[in-house]
Design a protein around this motif. Sequence first.
Motif, PDB file in Angstrom:
ATOM      1  N   PRO A 142       3.931   1.033 -10.512  1.00  0.00           N
ATOM      2  CA  PRO A 142       5.050   1.786 -11.098  1.00  0.00           C
ATOM      3  C   PRO A 142       5.756   1.058 -12.233  1.00  0.00           C
ATOM      4  O   PRO A 142       5.580  -0.144 -12.456  1.00  0.00           O
ATOM      5  CB  PRO A 142       5.989   1.988  -9.896  1.00  0.00           C
ATOM      6  N   ASN A 143       6.596   1.816 -12.927  1.00  0.00           N
ATOM      7  CA  ASN A 143       7.392   1.270 -14.031  1.00  0.00           C
ATOM      8  C   ASN A 143       8.077  -0.024 -13.625  1.00  0.00           C
ATOM      9  O   ASN A 143       8.660  -0.126 -12.543  1.00  0.00           O
ATOM     10  CB  ASN A 143       8.470   2.276 -14.454  1.00  0.00           C
ATOM     11  N   GLY A 144       8.001  -1.010 -14.503  1.00  0.00           N
ATOM     12  CA  GLY A 144       8.714  -2.257 -14.304  1.00  0.00           C
ATOM     13  C   GLY A 144       8.018  -3.273 -13.433  1.00  0.00           C
ATOM     14  O   GLY A 144       8.487  -4.407 -13.315  1.00  0.00           O
ATOM     15  N   ALA A 145       6.913  -2.904 -12.800  1.00  0.00           N
ATOM     16  CA  ALA A 145       6.298  -3.767 -11.794  1.00  0.00           C
ATOM     17  C   ALA A 145       5.134  -4.573 -12.351  1.00  0.00           C
ATOM     18  O   ALA A 145       4.463  -4.159 -13.293  1.00  0.00           O
ATOM     19  CB  ALA A 145       5.815  -2.935 -10.604  1.00  0.00           C
ATOM     20  N   GLU A 146       4.890  -5.732 -11.718  1.00  0.00           N
ATOM     21  CA  GLU A 146       3.681  -6.511 -11.930  1.00  0.00           C
ATOM     22  C   GLU A 146       2.736  -6.268 -10.757  1.00  0.00           C
ATOM     23  O   GLU A 146       3.166  -5.900  -9.660  1.00  0.00           O
ATOM     24  CB  GLU A 146       4.006  -8.013 -11.981  1.00  0.00           C
ATOM     25  N   VAL A 147       1.434  -6.487 -11.006  1.00  0.00           N
ATOM     26  CA  VAL A 147       0.440  -6.476  -9.928  1.00  0.00           C
ATOM     27  C   VAL A 147       0.334  -7.901  -9.400  1.00  0.00           C
ATOM     28  O   VAL A 147      -0.057  -8.807 -10.136  1.00  0.00           O
ATOM     29  CB  VAL A 147      -0.939  -6.006 -10.428  1.00  0.00           C
ATOM     30  N   THR A 148       0.683  -8.104  -8.145  1.00  0.00           N
ATOM     31  CA  THR A 148       0.616  -9.451  -7.570  1.00  0.00           C
ATOM     32  C   THR A 148      -0.091  -9.407  -6.216  1.00  0.00           C
ATOM     33  O   THR A 148      -0.372  -8.339  -5.674  1.00  0.00           O
ATOM     34  CB  THR A 148       2.029 -10.043  -7.371  1.00  0.00           C
ATOM     35  N   GLY A 149      -0.342 -10.599  -5.663  1.00  0.00           N
ATOM     36  CA  GLY A 149      -0.796 -10.711  -4.280  1.00  0.00           C
ATOM     37  C   GLY A 149      -2.201 -10.237  -4.002  1.00  0.00           C
ATOM     38  O   GLY A 149      -2.495  -9.810  -2.872  1.00  0.00           O
ATOM     39  N   LEU A 150      -3.111 -10.314  -4.985  1.00  0.00           N
ATOM     40  CA  LEU A 150      -4.473  -9.854  -4.734  1.00  0.00           C
ATOM     41  C   LEU A 150      -5.124 -10.700  -3.639  1.00  0.00           C
ATOM     42  O   LEU A 150      -5.164 -11.925  -3.725  1.00  0.00           O
ATOM     43  CB  LEU A 150      -5.315  -9.969  -6.009  1.00  0.00           C
ATOM     44  N   TYR A 151      -5.650 -10.023  -2.625  1.00  0.00           N
ATOM     45  CA  TYR A 151      -6.365 -10.736  -1.560  1.00  0.00           C
ATOM     46  C   TYR A 151      -7.386  -9.795  -0.949  1.00  0.00           C
ATOM     47  O   TYR A 151      -7.060  -8.670  -0.546  1.00  0.00           O
ATOM     48  CB  TYR A 151      -5.419 -11.239  -0.472  1.00  0.00           C
ATOM     49  N   LEU A 152      -8.635 -10.268  -0.875  1.00  0.00           N
ATOM     50  CA  LEU A 152      -9.738  -9.475  -0.331  1.00  0.00           C
ATOM     51  C   LEU A 152     -10.226 -10.127   0.958  1.00  0.00           C
ATOM     52  O   LEU A 152     -10.616 -11.299   0.959  1.00  0.00           O
ATOM     53  CB  LEU A 152     -10.875  -9.394  -1.349  1.00  0.00           C
ATOM     54  N   THR A 153     -10.206  -9.380   2.060  1.00  0.00           N
ATOM     55  CA  THR A 153     -10.608  -9.941   3.349  1.00  0.00           C
ATOM     56  C   THR A 153     -12.119  -9.879   3.528  1.00  0.00           C
ATOM     57  O   THR A 153     -12.834  -9.213   2.773  1.00  0.00           O
ATOM     58  CB  THR A 153      -9.953  -9.166   4.505  1.00  0.00           C
ATOM     59  N   ASP A 154     -12.605 -10.550   4.557  1.00  0.00           N
ATOM     60  CA  ASP A 154     -14.032 -10.533   4.862  1.00  0.00           C
ATOM     61  C   ASP A 154     -14.500  -9.133   5.241  1.00  0.00           C
ATOM     62  O   ASP A 154     -15.699  -8.835   5.157  1.00  0.00           O
ATOM     63  CB  ASP A 154     -14.338 -11.486   6.023  1.00  0.00           C
ATOM     64  N   LYS A 155     -13.589  -8.261   5.655  1.00  0.00           N
ATOM     65  CA  LYS A 155     -13.923  -6.884   6.030  1.00  0.00           C
ATOM     66  C   LYS A 155     -13.748  -5.901   4.881  1.00  0.00           C
ATOM     67  O   LYS A 155     -13.908  -4.697   5.061  1.00  0.00           O
ATOM     68  CB  LYS A 155     -13.059  -6.446   7.219  1.00  0.00           C
ATOM     69  N   ASP A 203     -10.936  -5.370   2.948  1.00  0.00           N
ATOM     70  CA  ASP A 203      -9.591  -4.827   2.736  1.00  0.00           C
ATOM     71  C   ASP A 203      -8.954  -5.510   1.540  1.00  0.00           C
ATOM     72  O   ASP A 203      -8.884  -6.743   1.484  1.00  0.00           O
ATOM     73  CB  ASP A 203      -8.721  -5.048   3.969  1.00  0.00           C
ATOM     74  N   LEU A 204      -8.466  -4.724   0.579  1.00  0.00           N
ATOM     75  CA  LEU A 204      -7.845  -5.270  -0.619  1.00  0.00           C
ATOM     76  C   LEU A 204      -6.333  -5.085  -0.543  1.00  0.00           C
ATOM     77  O   LEU A 204      -5.818  -3.973  -0.578  1.00  0.00           O
ATOM     78  CB  LEU A 204      -8.375  -4.584  -1.878  1.00  0.00           C
ATOM     79  N   PHE A 205      -5.614  -6.218  -0.426  1.00  0.00           N
ATOM     80  CA  PHE A 205      -4.156  -6.207  -0.437  1.00  0.00           C
ATOM     81  C   PHE A 205      -3.659  -6.471  -1.851  1.00  0.00           C
ATOM     82  O   PHE A 205      -4.244  -7.275  -2.585  1.00  0.00           O
ATOM     83  CB  PHE A 205      -3.611  -7.303   0.491  1.00  0.00           C
ATOM     84  N   PHE A 206      -2.593  -5.804  -2.243  1.00  0.00           N
ATOM     85  CA  PHE A 206      -1.875  -6.174  -3.468  1.00  0.00           C
ATOM     86  C   PHE A 206      -0.462  -5.627  -3.402  1.00  0.00           C
ATOM     87  O   PHE A 206      -0.164  -4.702  -2.649  1.00  0.00           O
ATOM     88  CB  PHE A 206      -2.602  -5.731  -4.740  1.00  0.00           C
ATOM     89  N   ASN A 207       0.417  -6.230  -4.217  1.00  0.00           N
ATOM     90  CA  ASN A 207       1.838  -5.927  -4.162  1.00  0.00           C
ATOM     91  C   ASN A 207       2.349  -5.271  -5.434  1.00  0.00           C
ATOM     92  O   ASN A 207       1.743  -5.403  -6.503  1.00  0.00           O
ATOM     93  CB  ASN A 207       2.648  -7.209  -3.921  1.00  0.00           C
ATOM     94  N   VAL A 208       3.477  -4.621  -5.298  1.00  0.00           N
ATOM     95  CA  VAL A 208       4.232  -4.067  -6.415  1.00  0.00           C
ATOM     96  C   VAL A 208       5.457  -4.958  -6.564  1.00  0.00           C
ATOM     97  O   VAL A 208       6.410  -4.853  -5.798  1.00  0.00           O
ATOM     98  CB  VAL A 208       4.632  -2.607  -6.138  1.00  0.00           C
ATOM     99  N   GLN A 209       5.402  -5.891  -7.534  1.00  0.00           N
ATOM    100  CA  GLN A 209       6.478  -6.867  -7.684  1.00  0.00           C
ATOM    101  C   GLN A 209       7.547  -6.357  -8.647  1.00  0.00           C
ATOM    102  O   GLN A 209       7.244  -5.847  -9.718  1.00  0.00           O
ATOM    103  CB  GLN A 209       5.919  -8.205  -8.184  1.00  0.00           C
ATOM    104  N   HIS A 210       8.792  -6.490  -8.253  1.00  0.00           N
ATOM    105  CA  HIS A 210      10.008  -6.094  -8.992  1.00  0.00           C
ATOM    106  C   HIS A 210       9.858  -4.799  -9.798  1.00  0.00           C
ATOM    107  O   HIS A 210      10.049  -4.782 -11.020  1.00  0.00           O
ATOM    108  CB  HIS A 210      10.527  -7.234  -9.877  1.00  0.00           C
ATOM    109  N   PRO A 211       9.528  -3.660  -9.155  1.00  0.00           N
ATOM    110  CA  PRO A 211       9.527  -2.391  -9.899  1.00  0.00           C
ATOM    111  C   PRO A 211      10.946  -2.053 -10.352  1.00  0.00           C
ATOM    112  O   PRO A 211      11.929  -2.614  -9.833  1.00  0.00           O
ATOM    113  CB  PRO A 211       9.033  -1.386  -8.852  1.00  0.00           C
ATOM    114  N   ALA A 212      11.051  -1.140 -11.306  1.00  0.00           N
ATOM    115  CA  ALA A 212      12.363  -0.738 -11.820  1.00  0.00           C
ATOM    116  C   ALA A 212      13.184  -0.095 -10.702  1.00  0.00           C
ATOM    117  O   ALA A 212      12.682   0.777  -9.973  1.00  0.00           O
ATOM    118  CB  ALA A 212      12.194   0.241 -12.970  1.00  0.00           C
ATOM    119  N   ASP A 213      14.432  -0.526 -10.563  1.00  0.00           N
ATOM    120  CA  ASP A 213      15.260   0.059  -9.503  1.00  0.00           C
ATOM    121  C   ASP A 213      15.691   1.486  -9.835  1.00  0.00           C
ATOM    122  O   ASP A 213      16.273   2.175  -8.998  1.00  0.00           O
ATOM    123  CB  ASP A 213      16.476  -0.820  -9.205  1.00  0.00           C
ATOM    124  N   SER A 214      15.362   1.932 -11.050  1.00  0.00           N
ATOM    125  CA  SER A 214      15.678   3.311 -11.441  1.00  0.00           C
ATOM    126  C   SER A 214      14.591   4.301 -11.021  1.00  0.00           C
ATOM    127  O   SER A 214      14.758   5.509 -11.193  1.00  0.00           O
ATOM    128  CB  SER A 214      15.871   3.390 -12.958  1.00  0.00           C
TER     129      SER A 214
END
Length: 628
Positions: free
Chosen positions: A84-97, A99-110
């Motif tokens: 979303p607006n204002g956010a960075e893509v962070t926290g990429l992690y791929l498990t042995d099964k 599963d792809l994790f990632f975060n929405v860092q500091h999206p716009a509070d608006s």
Amino acid sequence: MKRLAFSLIAGAVTLALTACNGDDGAQGQKGAQGEQGPTGQNGVDGTDGANGQDGANGQDGANGQDGKDGKNGSAGLVRIATVPNGAEVTGLYLTDKGDLFFNVQHPADSNTVAANGKTFNKGTVGVLTGVDFNNLPNNIVSSPVPATEQEQQTVITAIGQYQVLGQTGDVFSDLGAKGVTGGLGVHYGINTKQEIIKNDNPDFNGFIATSDNEGYLFTNWESYPGGMSRLKMSKDTKGTWSVTEAMMVNFDGVQGTAANCFGSVSPWGTPLTSEEWIVNSKVDTTTDASWNDPSDTRTDGIEALVAPDFPNPYRYGYIAEVQNPTSTSPDVVKHFTIGRYEHENSVVMPDRRTVYSSQDDTGGVLFKFVADQPEDLSSGTLYGAKLKQDAGLSDPAVTGFDIEWVELASGSNANIETWVAQYDNITTADYVEGKTSYISMADVQAWADGKATYPTEAEGGSPVTAGKPMDDRVAFLESRQAARLKGATAEWRKLEGISINHDRVLEAVTGQDLIAGEVVNKAYMYIGIADLDNTMIDDQGDIQLSARVKDCGGVYRAAIDNNYNLTRIEPVVMGATYRSSLTGAERCDVNQLSQPDNVIVMRDGRIIIGEDGFQENNTLWLYDPKSK
């Protein structure tokens, strides 16, 4: 993390030349006409000429190679998701099964648009469900560049569904006593135990599996003071996750952490969290530290860690290992041995001794640490990388570097901490205008020159060490300056996430058959560079690249030899030409990379890249290096 998007369109052009029929043979001459005689017979028709050969078909345009056999693959970059607006893509992690994790860092509070009951106006931890990234198709079509308000304010994916696992402030009240007091991303002072900040900056994710469908997700929360959450989770038969327990990891035993950025999971299953902001290494090496200047104690809030006391900056800026990660109360150990600088993250090689670390700063260094014993990072030797740029080349898309390693020093956590402790009681009352209470550049120079003693205060030395016998504290407490003066290359600009695929590297080095359907005989560590700027393009030192790509950034890879040593760095994919005449997101092409940050390596050799940039919606990219 910044973002850039790259799309490569492969076209096939077929040229068919139609065969021509041969001409008929010449007609025979008529016989002479007699006087009133019968008409002479026609001559016999000549035989048909041979048919002309078909014209050669034009060659098909080259398809992008896929991660395994190079056939029928999508070409170049594929947009897996946008945030979303204002956010960075962070926290990429791929498990042995898969599963792809990632975060929405500091999206716009608006942001106000909701998706699946969630509004992306605060830090968000999540996972892509319904897809196995370890068995990903080769023909994925990119998700669209967000156009509508709905698309711009939510997570849009090309494959799978983004499931929100937790957001800033979530207490998981339905879990009762197993929820989080205060909420995810909430940080407290060590002495005061008062809430300091609610943090919208989830960064690194690392998953520790306890069974096929259950485990613990560790997430960094990047702020002053730093923090890390732990979610115990289980996955149902449809791939949907449920949180069954939540907590914030207790860092009191190490006097807190500072700005936990990216990280990794060691081969023996412990999260390695990185402290970033506190060091503030300067390219201007004539300036000594003045953290305790009472007129300027701006350390971005780190003083709140130990308020009302003034903190010892030498206790921050390291790699911290979360040991016994699945226990009721995990143990945390800071590894002073790996050096003090603005850590983005560290990666441990399959030998379980060799560790590479990136410094996210202007004028940064690529570091290596080799532990004395496997699975024990408490003692070993620290090195800095010396680069040699390819002769006659300067464009980032084609210019590589050979690597030599400069040994800095050997040490242990125990003996380094005795040096750290000598600065514990320094306060603002000790400040003297024009002098430093900490390690000075004169101290660093004396160490690099091999002097037997530290300089006196009159010679510019620190009062802590003035005139005393020389030791190796400089290498571990002021690692960037120590490496620079010993000849390592201190010119990287925003050296971001580094990553390997453990099994690919192990197969390439040992020959073990670990990657089904592929023989891996060469493996790499991948490196994200958000900005190819400043010290990388200043026409000085070891790195002298052109400014063409500049803030669009790119991804490099480093070849790994049979001793887990990095020998060469070369470009993999770069952003488009930076357009300084434009403003905002238009400076970098939305369909190519724009300030990449984290990068992870899949089992099939493809890489996943997260942007930390100035695009309106940062992108999570999939890229196949074989398409180059």
